[in-house]
Design an enzyme around this catalytic site. Structure first.
Site, PDB file in Angstrom:
ATOM      1  N   CYS A  60     -13.867  22.647  82.170  1.00  0.00           N
ATOM      2  CA  CYS A  60     -13.994  23.977  81.557  1.00  0.00           C
ATOM      3  C   CYS A  60     -12.924  24.914  82.104  1.00  0.00           C
ATOM      4  O   CYS A  60     -12.312  25.681  81.356  1.00  0.00           O
ATOM      5  CB  CYS A  60     -15.378  24.551  81.807  1.00  0.00           C
ATOM      6  SG  CYS A  60     -16.711  23.602  81.049  1.00  0.00           S
ATOM      7  N   ALA A  61     -12.711  24.867  83.402  1.00  0.00           N
ATOM      8  CA  ALA A  61     -11.675  25.697  84.011  1.00  0.00           C
ATOM      9  C   ALA A  61     -10.309  25.322  83.445  1.00  0.00           C
ATOM     10  O   ALA A  61      -9.503  26.197  83.113  1.00  0.00           O
ATOM     11  CB  ALA A  61     -11.700  25.527  85.530  1.00  0.00           C
TER      12      ALA A  61
END
Length: 166
Positions: A60-61
């Site tokens: 996600c990052a």
């Protein structure tokens, strides 16, 4: 009910992801200033919704960083990073990473978003979070790209999302 995988283990997903050619369901999400926003907040702009479980996970990052990089090169386009993260956490992450070309939005006040947009993880340890997906809307909010990522740990197809934007 659809399924995606988390490290190869099937996870149920409720709802239907908006399909290409359709109008998306309405949404109300919370921004980092604790204000509720809708698609009308970005009326007339193209929108890339990078829907993720949490900015606190590596993939996600990474996708948030990648869309931040890509967003700075797109005219009349906003990238909305949607997760169940609290607005404070998402704002802190973007600040620490120097990400200023994406806007983070939280589902914490609007849990119905997950099922309405077809990203409701509803089994396994991530039950209650969003599945990884990308939905791209044109200036009139018509869906021009839609991807539910089959393996939660995989990144979305950035090239396909960008190709939809022309």
């Amino acid at each position: 009910m659809k399924q995606v995988n988390r490290a190869g283990t099937p996870v149920d997903v409720a709802g239907d992801l908006p399909a290409v050619g359709q109008a998306p369901p309405p949404l109300t999400l919370t921004n980092p200033d604790m204000e509720d926003v809708t698609l009308a907040t970005w009326a007339g702009k193209r929108k890339v919704l990078n829907i993720i479980p949490s900015v606190d996970t590596p993939t996600c990052a990474m996708s948030t960083r990648r869309f931040n990089e890509l967003a700075s090169k797109m005219d009349n386009t906003v990238v909305l990073v949607v997760s169940a993260d609290l607005p404070f956490a998402a704002k802190r992450f973007c600040g620490a990473e120097g990400l200023d070309s994406v806007e983070t939005l939280s589902t914490f006040r609007s849990p119905d978003f997950r099922e309405n947009w077809g990203v409701a993880l509803c089994s396994g340890p991530m039950d209650g979070l969003c599945a990884r997906a990308v939905v791209v809307l044109d200036e009139q909010d018509k869906v021009i790209h839609s991807q539910l990522v089959p393996e939660i740990k995989d990144e979305p197809d950035y090239d396909a999302a960008l190709a939809a934007l022309g």
